[in-house]
Structures are given as C-alpha cells and as structure tokens.
Design an enzyme around this catalytic site. Sequence first.
Site, PDB file in Angstrom:
ATOM      1  N   GLY A   1       0.840  -1.199   0.000  1.00 24.72           N
ATOM      2  CA  GLY A   1       0.000   0.000   0.000  1.00 24.72           C
ATOM      3  C   GLY A   1       0.870   1.243   0.000  1.00 24.72           C
ATOM      4  O   GLY A   1       1.833   1.318   0.752  1.00 24.72           O
TER       5      GLY A   1
ATOM      6  N   VAL B   1       1.945   3.263   6.234  1.00 26.49           N
ATOM      7  CA  VAL B   1       1.082   4.121   7.046  1.00 26.49           C
ATOM      8  C   VAL B   1       0.765   3.467   8.384  1.00 26.49           C
ATOM      9  O   VAL B   1       0.431   4.146   9.343  1.00 26.49           O
ATOM     10  CB  VAL B   1      -0.244   4.466   6.332  1.00 26.49           C
ATOM     11  N   ASP B   2       0.884   2.150   8.437  1.00 25.01           N
ATOM     12  CA  ASP B   2       0.448   1.419   9.625  1.00 25.01           C
ATOM     13  C   ASP B   2       1.381   1.571  10.831  1.00 25.01           C
ATOM     14  O   ASP B   2       1.022   1.187  11.941  1.00 25.01           O
ATOM     15  CB  ASP B   2       0.287  -0.067   9.291  1.00 25.01           C
TER      16      ASP B   2
ATOM     17  N   GLU C   1     -10.082   0.329  11.558  1.00 21.25           N
ATOM     18  CA  GLU C   1     -10.708  -0.686  10.711  1.00 21.25           C
ATOM     19  C   GLU C   1     -10.486  -2.086  11.286  1.00 21.25           C
ATOM     20  O   GLU C   1     -11.221  -3.015  10.987  1.00 21.25           O
ATOM     21  CB  GLU C   1     -10.173  -0.631   9.275  1.00 21.25           C
TER      22      GLU C   1
ATOM     23  N   TYR D   1      -8.562   5.543   1.272  1.00 24.10           N
ATOM     24  CA  TYR D   1      -7.368   6.035   0.568  1.00 24.10           C
ATOM     25  C   TYR D   1      -7.087   7.523   0.793  1.00 24.10           C
ATOM     26  O   TYR D   1      -5.949   7.966   0.666  1.00 24.10           O
ATOM     27  CB  TYR D   1      -7.514   5.797  -0.945  1.00 24.10           C
TER      28      TYR D   1
ATOM     29  N   GLN E   1      -6.908   9.188   3.372  1.00 27.25           N
ATOM     30  CA  GLN E   1      -5.982   9.450   4.474  1.00 27.25           C
ATOM     31  C   GLN E   1      -4.538   9.177   4.106  1.00 27.25           C
ATOM     32  O   GLN E   1      -3.638   9.878   4.530  1.00 27.25           O
ATOM     33  CB  GLN E   1      -6.377   8.657   5.723  1.00 27.25           C
TER      34      GLN E   1
END
Lengths: 419, 419
Positions: free
Chosen positions: B13, B143-144, B247, B297, B299
């Site tokens: 991602g 991003v995680d 999420e 997406y 964000q």
Amino acid sequence: MTSNNAFYAQSGGVTAVINASACGVIQTCRKYSDRIGTLYAGHNGIIGALTEDLIDTSLESDEAIAALRHTPGGAFGSCRYKLKDIETHRSQYERLIEVFKAHDIRYFFYNGGGDSADTCLKISRLSEHMGYPLQAIHVAKTVDNDLPITDNSPGFGSVAKYIATSTREAALDIASMCSTSTKVFILEAMGRHAGWIAAAGALASETNDGPPHMILLPEVPFDRQRVMAHIDAAVKKHGYCVVVVSEGARYEDGTFLADAGNTDAFGHRQLGGVAPTLAGMVKQDLGYKYHWAVADYLQRAARHLASAVDVEQAYAVGQRAVECALEGKNAVMPAIQRDSEDPYSWSIIDAPLERVANQEKFMPAEYIREDGFGINDAGRRYLRPLIQGEDFPPFENGLPKVAKLRLERITKKLPEYHL
Amino acid sequence: MTSNNAFYAQSGGVTAVINASACGVIQTCRKYSDRIGTLYAGHNGIIGALTEDLIDTSLESDEAIAALRHTPGGAFGSCRYKLKDIETHRSQYERLIEVFKAHDIRYFFYNGGGDSADTCLKISRLSEHMGYPLQAIHVAKTVDNDLPITDNSPGFGSVAKYIATSTREAALDIASMCSTSTKVFILEAMGRHAGWIAAAGALASETNDGPPHMILLPEVPFDRQRVMAHIDAAVKKHGYCVVVVSEGARYEDGTFLADAGNTDAFGHRQLGGVAPTLAGMVKQDLGYKYHWAVADYLQRAARHLASAVDVEQAYAVGQRAVECALEGKNAVMPAIQRDSEDPYSWSIIDAPLERVANQEKFMPAEYIREDGFGINDAGRRYLRPLIQGEDFPPFENGLPKVAKLRLERITKKLPEYHL
C-alpha cells in the site's frame, strides 16, 4: 445599553467558512460601533433567540474574532429548526419580538441555506405583520451550492476544492495499486438533491477522460447496467476506475441508492452509504476489487484546504449584510455575481429574500456531459474559479489553530420559554 | 553502459510520502553518478523486475524527480506480490538474476512495509544462495507504523496528521450541530492490526477528555455494552460524541467488527465498513442521530496535509539506503531512531533486515489509557513529534501540483516471462 443592537446566528449544516461570514458580520459591526450597539449571537441559531440564549460577542477579543476566519464549524452553534407560519404559530413570533425588545435588537442577521432563508424571510416580515421595527438580512451559506440567484454559495468552493484535491490524490494512489490490487475506487460526496459537490471531482483532471472516470449525479437517473458497463470499460482502458458519487444518486423513480431511512427536522431524508452500496454492485456484477470512502463531515469541515476565493466571499457576504442593514434594507441576501470568468472577478448584489427562500438550484443540464457521467467544459468553466487560491490556517503543534471564544451568555431578562 | 546499475521499486500500500523516498533514492544515485550507473525503477514493484518491465529514471528531468517529493501515490506503480521461498520457487529467483545480469544491476532498493521487507530479504540472499553479487537495501514505508526497530515508519506521520486534523475539524462541525441534529460522529481510520492511525486521532485535543471522546483500537477487544455506555455518557456530558475507530477493531474472539470477506494477495482480509457497523449499533442501542466517515485512501494519499517531519524522514531513508549500498552493506533497512523527545530529534541507524521482515509492531500496552478507549500521555508524547510541521505542495489552478514523469521503458533483452 445602546439601542439598535444586532442579532447574528448560524443555521443548518455548517461549512468550512461559515465562521468567516461570522467574522465579516462581527468585524463590520465593530467598525460601525457608532451605529450598532452590541451584537448578540444566538446560541444554536434561531433557538438562541427563542430561548433568550444569547452570547455577548462584545466580550470576545479582536484576536478571537479574527481567528473565526480560519475556524471551521459553527462557532456559536447551529440548528435545524424551522419556524412555522406566522398564522399557525403566532405565539412563537410574539416571543421573538419580546426577546428582541428586551435587548433592543433591531438588526437580524441569519447565516444559512435555503431553509434558513425561509426563517429569515419570516422574521423580516415581523415589522409588517406585528409592528416591530426589525431588519432581517440573510447571510448565504451552504456547501450544496443550491441557493438561487447567487452565482455560487459561500461554503461550496471549499468543499469543491476538498473533493477535487482528494480525488486527484486518491486517484494517484489507486493508479499505483491497480496492477495487483484495487481496480475501482469510489468516493461519496455530499449533495442531497443537487450534484454540485460530486461534479467538482471532475476538476481533479484537466480533461474529461479522468480520473475521475465517472461522476454519478442526482440529476441523472441511475441505470445499473450502464454504470457497470462504464466502470468496466474504464478499468479495461486505464487499469482502474475512479468514481465520485453524490449521496443523492437515485434511480429513475426517485428512490435513493442508499437510504438510511431517517429524516431530519426539515423532513429531509438522512442519506449516507451510497459508496458501499455501489461497491457491492461492482463486486457482484464485475468482481473487481474495490475501495470506497465516505468523506461526510470531513469535506465540509476541511478548513485546512479552504478555497481562498470562498473564504473571501464568505467574509464579504457577512460584511455586506451589515452594510445592507445600515442602508435600511430588509429581507435581502447579499449574493455573489460573476462579473467575468477568465480572469475570474465577482461582486456582490443584494438579492430579494422572497426569491431565495425554499428554492433549490440544481446543476443545469447544459453543464452535464452527454453520457450523463460527469460535467462538460461549460461545467468546468463554472466550477474552476471557485476553488482558486489557498488560505491555509495557522498551524500550532502540527494542527490547525482554531478560535477560542469565551461565549459568555447575557443575563436573561424574560421568563423561560419552551420550544 | 556503465556497470553497477541500480534497481528501485515500490511495494505494498502506498503512502503520501513514498515518492519522497523515491526522490531521496534517485537524487542520491544521481549525486554518486561516478559510482552508480543507471537507476532502473521497476514498474509495479518486484513484478517489474520479474517481467523486465523497467523504467529508465535517467530520462526523467531533475525537475520531475524533485516534484516526486510532493506527489502522493507510488509514481512507478506498486504491487502486492510476495516471492515464494527460494527452495520452493527457485526458477523465479533465477529469472531475477537473469534480469539483473542483463542490465548490470548490483544494487536493489525496495520501498515497502513488513511484507515487502521479506521480499527484500530474500533478494539479499541471492548473493549467498546463487552466487550473484547483489546488495539489497530496504526503504521503510507504511502508514500502519507497524515496522519493528524503527521508532516510526515513514508514511505514518502524515496519515496521523490527517486523522488528527480531520478529527479536530469534524468535531467542531458536530459540536455546532448537536443541539438539534447529529449526536455521534464516527471516523473510521486505517490500521489492520495495529491501532496507531486511530490513536493519532487523540492529538485533535490537548487532553484525553476529547474530542475524540473515544478511540477504538484493535489492541483492545470490542465490548458493545461498554462502548455504548461510554458513547452515551459522552453525549450526556458534552452534547455529542466523536469516535475514531480503527478498521481492525475486533471482538474478544478476534472477529472483526466489519469483515468484507475478501483477502488480498498476502492473505490479509480486506476490511472496511466498521464505521457504518458501529453507527448501526448506536442507532439500535442508543437511538442517537449519527454521521460517519470512512477516509480510506484519502488518508494515506493526503499529501496536501503531510507532516514535514514525515517528508524529511521519508526522504532521508531513501538517501541513506543509497549510502548503505555504497558502503557495501546488504540486507539492511535504514531506521529512524528517536534521539530526544522534547525537543524532538532523530537520526538514522541501519537495522538488519532479518529483524524487520514479517514482524508487526503493535501499540504498546503502556500507551493505551486505562479504560482502553484511547491513549495516555505516554502515547501522546510518542505521537506528537511525528505530525509536526507543514510541507504544503505547490498548488496550481487551485489543486496540488504533482510530478509528471515520462516513465520510459527500457528495451527488453530477455524472453517474455509469465508470473
């Protein structure tokens, strides 16, 4: 206490720049302090007037008022509350007059959309119907861009900029993911009846070839087979498909694609969830991997990405509203007039409120492209000027700074009132 | 053709700043043009290497490469594709060596998260296992924020800033609407297994009293009754409640609140729709009017709101990767080290890749506040530096400018290869 005080309140769904209008009203009242005494802000719109819940804005510092220009949301509280007709609910109007009298309020500024314009219009008639001398000026605001007469509504340019920017950014994301992963990205935009906000997604690209490759407007009946065929064609051509869908997208018979089944105080249905509904269809009919986003409040609160044109116009209609009052006008709404398109220039005209209230301005058919899945060059020419310029708020500790108001209430003079 | 060419590709991602890392890699390669010949970018990650689908970055202008720093998405295409073990799929590795040999590639830079680090690690062993001299350096991205060893992952700071800003802005919106309308606002944030992104919503306020009034993390099992009681209490105390939900929010038994039922190429379940699921519970259990947003997406593509710290770090790990290669290192990942918290300062260390690959760093329990519904001061101290500073992209016609690359492919020298 000086006589000729003023009242200001915010109504309906708020925007990224409604407080810029508040800033325009308050700063202009302060400029004319020789002619306007105290400006009271109604807490939660007209409800603040009815319940005598009034904020004394004169206790706010100049700095705090200036900061309203870059603060999203409605600083004084908004409401969804519609006054009944004077014939059916006379006591409510009598109460308003009592409150206005008690605080020497002669100027009424109401900051809202089409429904709120109706409230403002009813108030403007108090003078005529009930003999209380009051001038009511409406301050235009709505992300939906559906107010008539005005070329565009303050609040819309910023949400348009947000949707166009987000569409451009997310399109770059999916373009890089599509070879092995997501093929369809769906962004749901606000716009209950008019597709203006979704249409602004088109600005993400310079051409109609996208992305977005498709915009679903409430103005164009939803035909599942045609829509799926278009998405499929875009995926085959570009490797991916970006769709911007209006929350108001509906079938030929008027049924919304996603209907949460709730209604708000104005009797409008509460919508939401079109994007996942459409994603479900993509999965079922085409089998493509999808992602979807619902921007909801984020889009109309995104002051960090406001359009500079929008901020200026929001301020200007607030400023002009006060000038209208001082010129003796009643039942008007300062409206934006497009004087020239390229280069863009605008001015303000005073629109009669009876031509504004309870009207909705839809996307004109001549802005919609032939296949119905987006806008044409005329639509682009209309929209483009409204998102121009950046007006970033000051940041502190990595986050946008917002106004800190005291929001001090006046001492009530009247008995309690129950809505 | 010069020997000692290099390969760079993007995987997994994408983020708002993965191209800033690309910019760091490419500009540093150009700086050392006496030692590194051509830098080829793989189109769609490792797939570009396997299929000999290589972009000649030397044909891109300095201006275009500089613009990568402010362009979201993955400019060279990303992929979700995991190499099998060398023992089970030796022919795939032989193909890679053929491609690398054909184009004199001796440096391999792979820009991705934990799964991609595994790919990079496997490539780094080609030298040892198959006698081809290659140095593989991993460029951290996710991003995680779930990569181990590094204090934080490039890409995370920007999404954290986006979620914190959006939460602050939307909270001002609902605060002004709550008297007559929406009482609960739910924002769904990404973060499959680790709650870092949702946790960043806490930065929207200076205190844990909110907004947001509640953050639902994957690390804390979801208990419907407790959650609803907390939302109800917030509405009663503040008039409204803002919830940020990851999420990955899940029940005690590990079941996700919303499970779309799909899995991606890495076998991860595709999630989405926690916000509407939670909104449904609010409606059912509490009856409050709600709004919800799913940023998806938006964000991770929101380069317009990137954290300056994040952009700098993303660039720096790209730069350092090239330096590592020139220093003869292999199987390392430049990692961020926090040298001081207040004032924040950081430096880069070279982390061994075998300690990075296939590991996930969860939110430590000591950052989670006692009731489980957010983070504590230790968590705030960790997160705050990462969202500092703005690095707005240049805007043109009201929209962020993005890099326009030529993306010219090299002439293939080898027979076609089917994945």
